[in-house]
Design a protein around this motif. Structure first.
Motif, PDB file in Angstrom:
ATOM      1  N   THR A 187       7.978   6.879  61.729  1.00 44.45           N
ATOM      2  CA  THR A 187       9.315   7.093  61.184  1.00 44.45           C
ATOM      3  C   THR A 187       9.377   6.579  59.744  1.00 44.45           C
ATOM      4  O   THR A 187       9.175   5.377  59.505  1.00 44.45           O
ATOM      5  CB  THR A 187      10.360   6.360  62.036  1.00 44.45           C
ATOM      6  OG1 THR A 187      10.200   6.742  63.394  1.00 44.45           O
ATOM      7  CG2 THR A 187      11.763   6.699  61.564  1.00 44.45           C
ATOM      8  N   PRO A 188       9.683   7.437  58.784  1.00 45.67           N
ATOM      9  CA  PRO A 188       9.791   6.965  57.396  1.00 45.67           C
ATOM     10  C   PRO A 188      11.104   6.229  57.165  1.00 45.67           C
ATOM     11  O   PRO A 188      12.109   6.524  57.806  1.00 45.67           O
ATOM     12  CB  PRO A 188       9.721   8.262  56.579  1.00 45.67           C
ATOM     13  CG  PRO A 188      10.248   9.313  57.494  1.00 45.67           C
ATOM     14  CD  PRO A 188       9.846   8.911  58.877  1.00 45.67           C
ATOM     15  N   LYS A 189      11.110   5.293  56.272  1.00 43.09           N
ATOM     16  CA  LYS A 189      12.320   4.540  55.943  1.00 43.09           C
ATOM     17  C   LYS A 189      13.105   5.289  54.874  1.00 43.09           C
ATOM     18  O   LYS A 189      13.163   4.920  53.713  1.00 43.09           O
ATOM     19  CB  LYS A 189      11.952   3.135  55.469  1.00 43.09           C
ATOM     20  CG  LYS A 189      11.335   2.273  56.557  1.00 43.09           C
ATOM     21  CD  LYS A 189      11.074   0.856  56.058  1.00 43.09           C
ATOM     22  CE  LYS A 189      10.495  -0.004  57.152  1.00 43.09           C
ATOM     23  NZ  LYS A 189      10.245  -1.393  56.701  1.00 43.09           N
ATOM     24  N   VAL A 190      13.713   6.378  55.299  1.00 45.88           N
ATOM     25  CA  VAL A 190      14.501   7.222  54.401  1.00 45.88           C
ATOM     26  C   VAL A 190      15.786   7.601  55.111  1.00 45.88           C
ATOM     27  O   VAL A 190      15.880   7.529  56.339  1.00 45.88           O
ATOM     28  CB  VAL A 190      13.713   8.502  54.011  1.00 45.88           C
ATOM     29  CG1 VAL A 190      12.516   8.142  53.149  1.00 45.88           C
ATOM     30  CG2 VAL A 190      13.273   9.256  55.256  1.00 45.88           C
ATOM     31  N   PRO A 191      16.827   8.022  54.354  1.00 48.46           N
ATOM     32  CA  PRO A 191      18.081   8.419  55.011  1.00 48.46           C
ATOM     33  C   PRO A 191      17.917   9.600  55.947  1.00 48.46           C
ATOM     34  O   PRO A 191      18.613   9.705  56.946  1.00 48.46           O
ATOM     35  CB  PRO A 191      18.997   8.743  53.825  1.00 48.46           C
ATOM     36  CG  PRO A 191      18.412   7.994  52.670  1.00 48.46           C
ATOM     37  CD  PRO A 191      16.945   7.986  52.890  1.00 48.46           C
ATOM     38  N   SER A 192      17.004  10.525  55.655  1.00 51.92           N
ATOM     39  CA  SER A 192      16.784  11.692  56.503  1.00 51.92           C
ATOM     40  C   SER A 192      15.379  12.208  56.284  1.00 51.92           C
ATOM     41  O   SER A 192      14.759  11.963  55.244  1.00 51.92           O
ATOM     42  CB  SER A 192      17.813  12.790  56.192  1.00 51.92           C
ATOM     43  OG  SER A 192      17.635  13.257  54.868  1.00 51.92           O
ATOM     44  N   PHE A 193      14.892  12.955  57.257  1.00 46.42           N
ATOM     45  CA  PHE A 193      13.576  13.558  57.099  1.00 46.42           C
ATOM     46  C   PHE A 193      13.442  14.745  58.051  1.00 46.42           C
ATOM     47  O   PHE A 193      14.226  14.911  58.990  1.00 46.42           O
ATOM     48  CB  PHE A 193      12.459  12.536  57.345  1.00 46.42           C
ATOM     49  CG  PHE A 193      12.394  12.012  58.753  1.00 46.42           C
ATOM     50  CD1 PHE A 193      13.178  10.936  59.133  1.00 46.42           C
ATOM     51  CD2 PHE A 193      11.555  12.583  59.700  1.00 46.42           C
ATOM     52  CE1 PHE A 193      13.122  10.436  60.426  1.00 46.42           C
ATOM     53  CE2 PHE A 193      11.493  12.090  60.986  1.00 46.42           C
ATOM     54  CZ  PHE A 193      12.284  11.006  61.349  1.00 46.42           C
ATOM     55  N   LEU A 194      12.425  15.582  57.792  1.00 52.21           N
ATOM     56  CA  LEU A 194      12.170  16.805  58.562  1.00 52.21           C
ATOM     57  C   LEU A 194      10.918  16.620  59.408  1.00 52.21           C
ATOM     58  O   LEU A 194       9.869  16.204  58.898  1.00 52.21           O
ATOM     59  CB  LEU A 194      11.987  17.998  57.615  1.00 52.21           C
ATOM     60  CG  LEU A 194      11.623  19.343  58.274  1.00 52.21           C
ATOM     61  CD1 LEU A 194      12.778  19.843  59.123  1.00 52.21           C
ATOM     62  CD2 LEU A 194      11.248  20.367  57.206  1.00 52.21           C
ATOM     63  N   LEU A 195      11.045  16.904  60.684  1.00 50.34           N
ATOM     64  CA  LEU A 195       9.910  16.804  61.615  1.00 50.34           C
ATOM     65  C   LEU A 195       9.577  18.195  62.124  1.00 50.34           C
ATOM     66  O   LEU A 195      10.467  18.950  62.535  1.00 50.34           O
ATOM     67  CB  LEU A 195      10.244  15.867  62.779  1.00 50.34           C
ATOM     68  CG  LEU A 195       9.169  15.644  63.844  1.00 50.34           C
ATOM     69  CD1 LEU A 195       9.199  14.194  64.332  1.00 50.34           C
ATOM     70  CD2 LEU A 195       9.390  16.569  65.058  1.00 50.34           C
ATOM     71  N   ARG A 196       8.296  18.547  62.102  1.00 52.43           N
ATOM     72  CA  ARG A 196       7.833  19.839  62.613  1.00 52.43           C
ATOM     73  C   ARG A 196       7.132  19.619  63.953  1.00 52.43           C
ATOM     74  O   ARG A 196       6.301  18.729  64.076  1.00 52.43           O
ATOM     75  CB  ARG A 196       6.882  20.499  61.611  1.00 52.43           C
ATOM     76  CG  ARG A 196       7.568  20.943  60.318  1.00 52.43           C
ATOM     77  CD  ARG A 196       6.567  21.419  59.274  1.00 52.43           C
ATOM     78  NE  ARG A 196       5.868  20.315  58.627  1.00 52.43           N
ATOM     79  CZ  ARG A 196       4.596  20.012  58.859  1.00 52.43           C
ATOM     80  NH1 ARG A 196       3.881  20.727  59.704  1.00 52.43           N
ATOM     81  NH2 ARG A 196       4.024  18.998  58.247  1.00 52.43           N
ATOM     82  N   ALA A 197       7.514  20.438  64.950  1.00 43.68           N
ATOM     83  CA  ALA A 197       6.961  20.278  66.302  1.00 43.68           C
ATOM     84  C   ALA A 197       6.508  21.628  66.844  1.00 43.68           C
ATOM     85  O   ALA A 197       7.114  22.675  66.550  1.00 43.68           O
ATOM     86  CB  ALA A 197       8.002  19.668  67.237  1.00 43.68           C
TER      87      ALA A 197
END
Length: 899
Positions: free
Chosen positions: A847-857
């Motif tokens: 988990t990155p320490k950012v307000p939001s992020f995109l995960l591809r599954a």
């Protein structure tokens, strides 16, 4: 020289030789075979000569019997000779005469000496020689010795082989055993019953109820056998069948039958044979699900009336009056038996049955108190062990009339008896103040007579004072006048003075309100006894803490003032009764805490042979441990300590007669009880509000002890199920939460540890069938709010088409260059074979320490490959080639406080 002996052997083995020369030839052959200096070729030649002589002397049993025995011994001593010996002996098995018995003995001895120690390899060897038809033929031989030996061979083979290797199919084996159980010869009947017993033990819970009925009925028929060993074996079989009835799925429907079995065993307890009576009383102690009416009847020679609402005996009883008469006074006869061995076993069984009924325990107590005067030391010791067993189950309710006889044992000539009596007294709740005073005076007299036993006597005084604070409060003034001198100095060398000082201190520790009524001088006197008091309590009381407590109340300057202020008033809740069980043993006989008793079954993969009754006992004890969690949260410290103490002592008593794999399971359960004890104690200490009572040193010690115990439990028992390991991890999380409460701030180190441990718990929950507890989820949310960057859980609803259970499916999640694989067990999918569904909640650890992020599954399928591939160490994911089974989807994750 060897060649000359071989030539002479050939001459003497000739059929034309006289009997004396032939027997001398056998002696020479044995010497050549047993001589360690003989060459292999010499042994082989000797055996070949003996084999040839079997055909030449086929009609001469006087020669053939010792010759067969010699060949068997040769094959045992030198395994390479076994095949030729077995081939030579095989024809004699078809003879149907007494020589067949000797041939069976030869084959059995060779099988027993196999490298597998008579295990599967030995049974395989037997199966290669004895087919089913031959075994059945030998079992029906008119020669009793043949029947006896083939039966011994069958019984010894039961349970040794795997399902693929067996002398007889199970139904044929049972038919042979049941048939030979009514043989004309007692030896055959006894061995057949032993075989039935072994058959039932191996089959266990898989045995059909109708088969158990057949075994039970046949054993009951033999209760009136003329041979005492047959009757003893029959009692053992009935006892085993009773245990299987009680453990079956229809256990409640078998309650009436259990009453009948109990009464039948009571009738055998009056048998003329001592051996039978011993077996009967042993069996009575193992019977379960017996109605209270029948239990009480076994304690009274007078036929008791049937209570209203009680059940009646149905088709298994012949006559209701005979039913009551058979059970009447069985244990009375047992404790009055002329042989002390019978009295000892009867006493032991009384204790085992007393755990099922308080009324039975109360009535049995009158009989047990009479046994305290028995002439045999073994009987008196067993009686005390029985009373101890009853006390640990809270079924020991002594009355004033019992105490004189019991306290008399404190002056017994035997040190074992005195020690056992003190251990029972240690657990007793005395009925009134006069009895309390009598017990104290007897212990003081005991100390004056046997000063070498001071440590044990001090320990009992401490626990009596702790458990009877109200009684002591009424006598405190009287005791104080004895030890506080009006003039001069007090001599602490006096046993009576030392004992009273110990009593004062133990009472004040557990009853803080008494402290203000105790003269300061007494605490000063106790300082000089601190070593003796702490030694008597073993590990139950810390010496430094005791010293700080005494100095605090005696107003004596203490060098470690920090220790003094932090532990002085914590003593009332710091005791453990672990030492109570250390000397006397009874022979034989929170998060998602509710899951531990259930999931413990999955942790016994390495102990498949564990007795089912043992597993039920352990699970029942752990269920009691689970019930303490609401009490811990309600701060019912006394009730929690009492329950956990009882559970621990029950497990230690069970462990006394257990060895091998089950002992590891018992050790696991004991460790678990100890951990809950520590959690309860820490929980109680954290609720204390007075500043001078909050002792971080003592609390830190408890927290470290909890941490060590949890590590030992997690890593010291290989093979734990995912569910149990996850539960242990969650208890570890609780320990770190306790540390945060202790420190009062969010230590960065502790938070990092929480993050790592929570990740492990989440991962285990994904791979296993359990769910993350609400406690762990709340902890996960709390740590996430603190910005520690914990993993994020993502739920996927998956639907697959035309997937078999053999396919290896993977879920791949990626954020940037960070990739994580999760294996999807196709057995977890529900629905028809064509369309199956599955929901999985899996954590993503990168988990990155950012307000939001995109995960591809996406989902992948792994293809079996014969190619040799290189895989890095600790790499998780598919090992072989993969291909996509769906299009890649995108998941957007946003922190709530960042919207």
């Amino acid at each position: 020289m060897e060649r000359l002996l071989l030539e002479r052997l050939e001459v003497h083995l000739d059929p034309l030789s006289d009997e004396r020369r032939r027997l001398r030839a056998l002696a020479s052959a044995r010497a050549l075979i047993a001589n360690p200096d003989s060459s292999d070729s010499t042994r082989r030649s000797t055996v070949d000569a003996l084999i040839r002589s079997l055909d030449a002397h086929y009609g001469d049993p006087a020669f053939l019997r010792p010759a067969l025995k010699l060949l068997g011994d040769a094959a045992v001593l030198h395994r390479p000779l076994a095949p030729s010996v077995i081939a030579a002996v095989r024809p004699f098995l078809n003879g149907g005469k007494s020589l067949a018995a000797d041939a069976i003995a030869v084959v059995a001895s060779i099988a027993e000496s196999s490298p597998e120690g008579g295990g599967e390899g030995g049974v395989s060897l037997l199966a290669s020689v004895l087919d089913e038809d031959l075994v059945l033929s030998l079992a029906s031989s008119p020669v009793s010795l043949v029947r006896s030996r083939i039966l011994n061979l069958l019984v010894s083979s039961i349970g040794r082989a795997q399902s693929s290797v067996s002398l007889l199919r199970p139904h044929l084996m049972l038919q042979v055993l049941l048939g030979l159980a009514v043989d004309l010869y007692p030896l055959v009947r006894r061995v057949a019953l032993d075989g039935i017993m072994a058959f039932c033990e191996v089959a266990g819970s898989d045995l059909d109820g109708s088969i158990i009925d057949c075994c039970y009925d046949r054993a009951v028929e033999l209760f009136r056998d003329e041979d005492e060993l047959v009757r003893s074996a029959a009692v053992r079989v009935v006892s085993k069948c009773g245990q299987m009835f009680a453990a079956s799925k229809e256990r409640m429907g078998n309650m009436e039958r259990m009453d009948v079995i109990f009464v039948q065993l009571c009738s055998m307890a009056r048998d003329m044979s001592v051996k039978v009576r011993i077996e009967a009383f042993l069996a009575l102690g193992k019977v379960q699900l017996v109605s209270e009416n029948v239990l009480l009847q076994s304690l009274s020679k007078k036929v008791l009336g049937v209570r209203s609402g009680s059940k009646t005996i149905t088709k298994w009883s012949v006559n209701e009056s005979k039913f009551s008469l058979s059970a009447a006074g069985a244990f009375v006869h047992g404790i009055e038996d002329e042989f002390y061995e019978v009295r000892t076993i009867a006493c032991q069984s009384l204790g085992m049955l007393a755990t099922f009924s308080i009324q039975f325990a109360d009535n049995a107590l009158n009989l047990l108190m009479d046994m305290l005067n028995d002439d045999a030391e073994a009987v008196r010791l067993q009686t005390l062990q029985t009373l101890f067993h009853m006390a640990t189950h809270d079924h020991l309710r002594v009355q004033e009339k019992h105490m004189d006889m019991f306290l008399g044992l404190l002056a017994d000539i035997s040190a074992l008896i005195r020690r056992a009596a003190r251990k029972v007294l240690q657990l007793m709740m005395l009925p009134d103040i006069e009895t309390f005073k009598s017990a104290i005076n007897c212990l003081i007299t005991n100390l004056e007579t046997y000063p070498e036993e001071e440590e044990d006597i001090f320990s009992v005084l401490c626990y009596i004072g702790k458990n009877h604070g109200n009684f002591f409060a009424k006598l405190a003034k009287e005791f104080a006048q004895e030890i506080v001198p009006s003039c001069g100095e007090l001599s602490l060398d006096s046993p009576r003075v030392a004992a009273i000082v110990v009593l004062f201190i133990s009472s004040s520790i557990s009853n803080e309100h008494l402290t203000c009524n105790i003269p300061v001088a007494i605490f000063s006197y106790a300082v000089s006894l601190v070593g003796r008091i702490s030694c008597s309590l073993g590990n139950a009381l810390n010496r430094d803490a005791l010293m700080a407590y005494l100095c605090h109340h005696s107003e004596i300057p203490f060098s470690d003032t920090t220790l003094k202020s932090k532990v002085a008033n914590e003593m009332c809740h710091s005791w453990s009764l672990h030492s109570v069980i250390s000397e006397v043993k009874v022979k034989e006989n929170l998060l998602s805490m509710n899951e531990i008793a259930t999931h413990l079954k999955h942790s016994q993969k390495g102990v498949e042979q564990t007795d089912e009754e043992l597993m039920q006992s352990i699970q029942s004890i752990l269920e009691k441990v689970v019930e303490t969690w609401p009490l811990i949260k309600l701060h019912c410290a006394h009730e929690v300590r009492r329950t956990l103490r009882t559970c621990k002592e029950e497990l230690e008593m069970i462990a006394w007669n257990v060895s091998g794999s089950p002992s590891a399971l018992l050790e696991f359960a004991l460790q678990y009880v100890q951990i809950i004890q520590l959690i309860a104690e820490i929980w109680e200490k954290l609720q204390l509000k007075k500043s001078h009572i909050v002792g971080t040193m003592t609390l830190e010690f408890l927290l470290e002890k909890l941490s060590m115990s949890l590590r030992r439990m997690r890593y010291g028992f290989p093979g734990l199920s995912r569910e149990v390991e996850c539960h242990i991890i969650e208890l570890t999380l609780l320990g770190f939460v306790f540390r945060l409460c202790e420190v009062g701030t969010c230590s960065n180190f502790v938070l990092k540890k929480l993050q790592a441990i929570t990740s492990s718990a989440e991962f285990l929950c994904v791979e296993g069938s359990s769910k993350l507890s609400e406690f762990a989820k709340e902890l996960l949310r709390s740590c996430a709010e603190g910005g520690t960057g914990l993993p994020v859980g993502i739920t996927f609803q998956i639907t697959v088409h035309n997937i078999s259970t053999n396919d290896r499916l993977w879920l791949r999640m990626a954020v940037g260059v960070s990739v994580q694989y999760v294996f999807l067990d196709s057995c977890q999918f529900t629905g028809r074979d064509e369309v199956r569904k599955f929901a999985v909640n899996t954590p993503f650890y990168a988990t990155p320490k950012v307000p939001s992020f995109l995960l591809r599954a996406c989902m992948l399928m792994e293809c079996p490959s014969e190619n040799v591939t290189y895989q890095k160490k600790d790499q998780r994911g598919p090992k072989d080639d993969i291909f996509l089974v769906c299009e890649e989807i995108e998941v957007y994750l946003v922190k709530i406080d960042s919207r």
